[in-house]
Design an enzyme around this catalytic site. Structure first.
Site, PDB file in Angstrom:
ATOM      1  N   TYR A 141      60.787  22.041-106.390  1.00 51.95           N
ATOM      2  CA  TYR A 141      62.294  21.916-106.020  1.00 51.95           C
ATOM      3  C   TYR A 141      62.755  23.008-105.391  1.00 51.95           C
ATOM      4  CZ  TYR A 141      67.060  20.363-105.599  1.00 51.95           C
ATOM      5  OH  TYR A 141      68.213  20.221-105.280  1.00 51.95           O
ATOM      6  N   LYS A 145      63.587  23.033-101.107  1.00 53.54           N
ATOM      7  CA  LYS A 145      64.674  23.430-100.644  1.00 53.54           C
ATOM      8  C   LYS A 145      64.752  24.810 -99.796  1.00 53.54           C
ATOM      9  CE  LYS A 145      67.301  20.059-102.076  1.00 53.54           C
ATOM     10  NZ  LYS A 145      68.123  19.199-101.196  1.00 53.54           N
TER      11      LYS A 145
END
Length: 233
Positions: A141, A145
């Site tokens: 994650y 990002k």
């Protein structure tokens, strides 16, 4: 600077959480039309929104959505996933899946809609990042990002000559389904959406939506051990 009043917006992941708050906020600020996308458009509940089926990882779905939204002047790439795959233990396919949704998905949508926005006289793109763009605590994650943040910075340079401004929104914990398991102070989706729309209206390059995000951003120039004190334990 981009005027929200009279704009035509498309919000990916517009059926819940920050996306739903953005749809509401856009209408409150005078947007003429808001396309709210979801895998299942029946989950879009705002009475004025235009529900639009979209799977951001599927090029055919992206092309079909763009074909139906030829009047867009404002794109908000909000849809995302949080698999948090561990780089050493999780299946590599999970890491790829996170990148497909959080990096390649918004890239596909942006590439499909930039010509539309340009034909309509220019406009704005808002990309929804995370405080974890800057700190590697959740595996795939955080990495996806971080890559998305870099994509935004590149696109900002590429799109300025084409009359399209780009804002990155960074935020910590928000009171949504994605953070339901987190026991920590959270921002409301409405407060985050309001700051994001203020950033669009003012032409801000980045919006840092809470104290945690501002603190982490301020530490980026520090030594690695400041960001990761556990390395010194």
């Amino acid at each position: 600077m981009t005027s929200i009043e009279g704009s035509v917006a498309l919000v990916t992941g517009g059926s819940r959480g920050i996306g739903r708050a953005l749809v509401q906020g856009l209408y409150e600020r005078g947007a003429k039309k808001v396309y709210a996308t979801a895998r299942d458009p029946r989950t879009v509940t705002h009475p004025d929104a235009v529900p639009l089926a979209l799977e951001v990882t599927d090029p055919a779905s992206v092309a079909a959505a763009a074909e139906q939204a030829q009047d867009v002047t404002l794109l908000i790439n909000n849809a995302g996933a949080s698999l948090n795959a561990n780089f050493l233990e999780s299946p590599v396919e999970d890491v790829r899946r996170e990148f497909e949704t959080n990096f390649y998905g918004p890239l596909l949508v942006t590439r499909a809609l930039v010509p539309v926005i340009e034909r309509n006289g220019g406009g704005h793109i808002l990309n929804v990042h995370s405080v974890l763009s800057w700190i590697g605590l959740l595996g795939s994650y955080s990495a996806s990002k971080a890559a998305f943040w870099s994509q935004t910075n590149s696109l900002r340079l590429d799109l300025k000559p084409r009359g399209i401004e780009v804002t990155g929104l960074h935020v910590g914990y928000v009171d949504t389904d994605m953070a339901a398991h987190v026991d920590a102070p959270k921002s409301s989706p409405e407060a985050v959406a309001a700051q994001a729309l203020d950033g669009i209206a003012s032409g801000a390059f980045e919006v840092l939506a809470d104290d945690l995000t501002r603190q982490v951003k301020a530490q980026l120039s520090a030594d690695v051990a400041v960001m990761y004190p556990q390395l010194l334990a």
